[in-house]
Design a protein around this motif. Structure first.
Motif, short mmCIF file in Angstrom:
data_model
loop_
_atom_site.label_atom_id
_atom_site.label_comp_id
_atom_site.label_asym_id
_atom_site.label_seq_id
_atom_site.Cartn_x
_atom_site.Cartn_y
_atom_site.Cartn_z
N SER A 61 0.81 -1.21 0.00
CA SER A 61 0.00 0.00 0.00
C SER A 61 0.85 1.26 0.00
CB SER A 61 -0.92 0.00 1.22
OG SER A 61 -0.14 0.15 2.39
N HIS A 62 0.19 2.37 -0.28
CA HIS A 62 0.86 3.68 -0.24
C HIS A 62 1.04 4.11 1.21
CE1 HIS A 62 -2.63 6.10 1.02
NE2 HIS A 62 -3.32 5.15 0.44
N GLY A 63 1.80 5.15 1.40
CA GLY A 63 2.05 5.65 2.75
C GLY A 63 3.28 4.98 3.32
N GLY A 64 3.92 5.65 4.25
CA GLY A 64 5.13 5.07 4.83
C GLY A 64 6.22 4.96 3.79
N ASP A 65 7.01 3.90 3.88
CA ASP A 65 8.06 3.69 2.89
C ASP A 65 7.43 3.51 1.51
OD1 ASP A 65 10.07 3.84 4.76
OD2 ASP A 65 10.43 1.69 4.85
N GLN A 66 8.16 3.95 0.50
CA GLN A 66 7.64 3.86 -0.87
C GLN A 66 8.02 2.52 -1.50
OE1 GLN A 66 5.52 6.13 -1.88
NE2 GLN A 66 5.87 7.12 0.09
N VAL A 67 7.33 2.21 -2.57
CA VAL A 67 7.55 0.97 -3.32
C VAL A 67 8.24 1.34 -4.63
CG1 VAL A 67 6.44 -1.05 -4.34
CG2 VAL A 67 5.47 -0.01 -2.27
N TYR A 68 9.26 0.55 -5.00
CA TYR A 68 10.07 0.85 -6.18
C TYR A 68 10.22 -0.37 -7.08
CZ TYR A 68 11.62 5.04 -3.72
OH TYR A 68 11.66 6.24 -3.06
N PHE A 69 10.49 -0.06 -8.36
CA PHE A 69 10.93 -1.07 -9.32
C PHE A 69 11.81 -0.37 -10.33
CE2 PHE A 69 10.24 -3.06 -13.56
CZ PHE A 69 11.03 -4.15 -13.34
N ASP A 70 12.98 -0.91 -10.58
CA ASP A 70 13.91 -0.40 -11.58
C ASP A 70 14.18 1.09 -11.40
OD1 ASP A 70 15.65 -0.50 -13.74
OD2 ASP A 70 14.06 -0.40 -15.26
N GLY A 71 14.30 1.52 -10.15
CA GLY A 71 14.59 2.92 -9.86
C GLY A 71 13.40 3.86 -9.93
N VAL A 72 12.22 3.34 -10.21
CA VAL A 72 11.01 4.16 -10.33
C VAL A 72 10.17 4.01 -9.06
CG1 VAL A 72 8.87 4.53 -11.62
CG2 VAL A 72 10.99 3.94 -12.84
N GLN A 73 9.82 5.13 -8.45
CA GLN A 73 8.91 5.11 -7.30
C GLN A 73 7.50 4.84 -7.82
OE1 GLN A 73 9.14 8.47 -4.58
NE2 GLN A 73 6.96 8.25 -4.12
N THR A 75 4.59 4.27 -5.78
CA THR A 75 3.47 4.69 -4.94
C THR A 75 3.58 6.17 -4.58
OG1 THR A 75 4.73 3.83 -3.05
CG2 THR A 75 2.96 2.43 -3.92
N ASP A 76 2.42 6.73 -4.20
CA ASP A 76 2.33 8.14 -3.79
C ASP A 76 2.83 9.10 -4.87
OD1 ASP A 76 1.12 7.58 -1.38
OD2 ASP A 76 2.97 7.60 -0.23
N ARG A 77 2.50 8.79 -6.10
CA ARG A 77 2.78 9.64 -7.26
C ARG A 77 1.57 9.58 -8.17
NH1 ARG A 77 7.44 7.80 -10.54
NH2 ARG A 77 7.22 9.87 -11.45
N ARG A 129 -6.57 13.77 -12.00
CA ARG A 129 -5.36 12.94 -11.96
C ARG A 129 -5.47 11.87 -10.86
NH1 ARG A 129 -0.86 17.44 -11.41
NH2 ARG A 129 -2.52 18.29 -10.08
N ALA A 130 -5.26 10.62 -11.27
CA ALA A 130 -5.30 9.50 -10.33
C ALA A 130 -3.95 9.36 -9.65
CB ALA A 130 -5.64 8.21 -11.06
N VAL A 131 -3.97 8.94 -8.39
CA VAL A 131 -2.76 8.73 -7.59
C VAL A 131 -2.49 7.24 -7.51
CG1 VAL A 131 -1.71 9.03 -5.32
CG2 VAL A 131 -3.17 10.83 -6.27
N SER A 132 -1.25 6.84 -7.74
CA SER A 132 -0.87 5.44 -7.60
C SER A 132 -0.81 5.11 -6.11
CB SER A 132 0.48 5.18 -8.26
OG SER A 132 0.83 3.81 -8.14
N GLU A 133 -1.78 4.32 -5.66
CA GLU A 133 -1.94 4.04 -4.23
C GLU A 133 -1.39 2.70 -3.81
OE1 GLU A 133 -6.13 4.36 -3.61
OE2 GLU A 133 -6.18 6.38 -4.41
N GLY A 134 -1.13 1.82 -4.77
CA GLY A 134 -0.64 0.51 -4.39
C GLY A 134 -0.07 -0.25 -5.55
N VAL A 135 0.57 -1.36 -5.20
CA VAL A 135 1.22 -2.23 -6.18
C VAL A 135 0.84 -3.67 -5.86
CG1 VAL A 135 3.44 -2.99 -7.12
CG2 VAL A 135 3.18 -0.63 -6.31
#
Length: 145
Positions: A61-73, A75-77, A129-135
């Motif tokens: 989920s979003h919030g707290g530490d962010q989630v990454y893949f291949d240097g791209v954040q 969540t929360d963007r 604009r939609a916010v990326s809230e999770g992965v």
């Protein structure tokens, strides 16, 4: 936290047993052995288990530490910005009902619990604009509609 597309994250991988996962991170927030369990990690880890108690789906989920893949954040963007950054790195995505899925096995999503004003203080009330809230992480075909 870095995702491993199609696999999961370091703490929980597709196919791991509940016993293995809980030996790494402890019991879920809610007691019991539900097929869906939430673990108090940062970010929150939500696992869906098969009936045989093996991990089927890993969600962060979003919030707290962010989630990454291949240097791209991830969540929360703004969702469109995440898609653009992933595409620029050669990760083609396909739209889903609430986000995008990507090879080799993850999806980003927006459930509408956040709005543009959470990221942009100048956003108008009707900013679309939609916010990326999770992965979500699973084999690519898991996300087929």
């Amino acid at each position: 936290m870095e995702i491993l597309p199609g696999v999961g994250v370091a703490l929980a991988k597709i196919g791991d047993t509940r016993t293995v996962v809980e030996s790494r991170i402890g019991p879920p927030i809610h007691p019991g052995r539900s097929l869906r369990a939430v673990y108090e990690t940062d970010p929150l880890l939500v696992l869906t288990y098969h009936a045989d108690d093996t991990v089927e789906l890993v969600e962060l989920s979003h919030g707290g530490d962010q989630v990454y893949f291949d240097g791209v954040q991830l969540t929360d963007r703004f969702l469109a910005d995440v898609v653009a950054d992933l595409t620029a790195r050669g990760h083609a995505g396909e739209p889903t009902g609430i986000g995008h899925r990507f090879e080799p096995g993850f999806a980003i999503f927006s459930t509408g619990s956040m709005w543009a004003g959470d990221l942009d203080p100048d956003a108008a009330e009707d900013d679309p604009r939609a916010v990326s809230e999770g992965v979500s992480v699973a084999p690519y075909d898991y996300f087929a509609e």
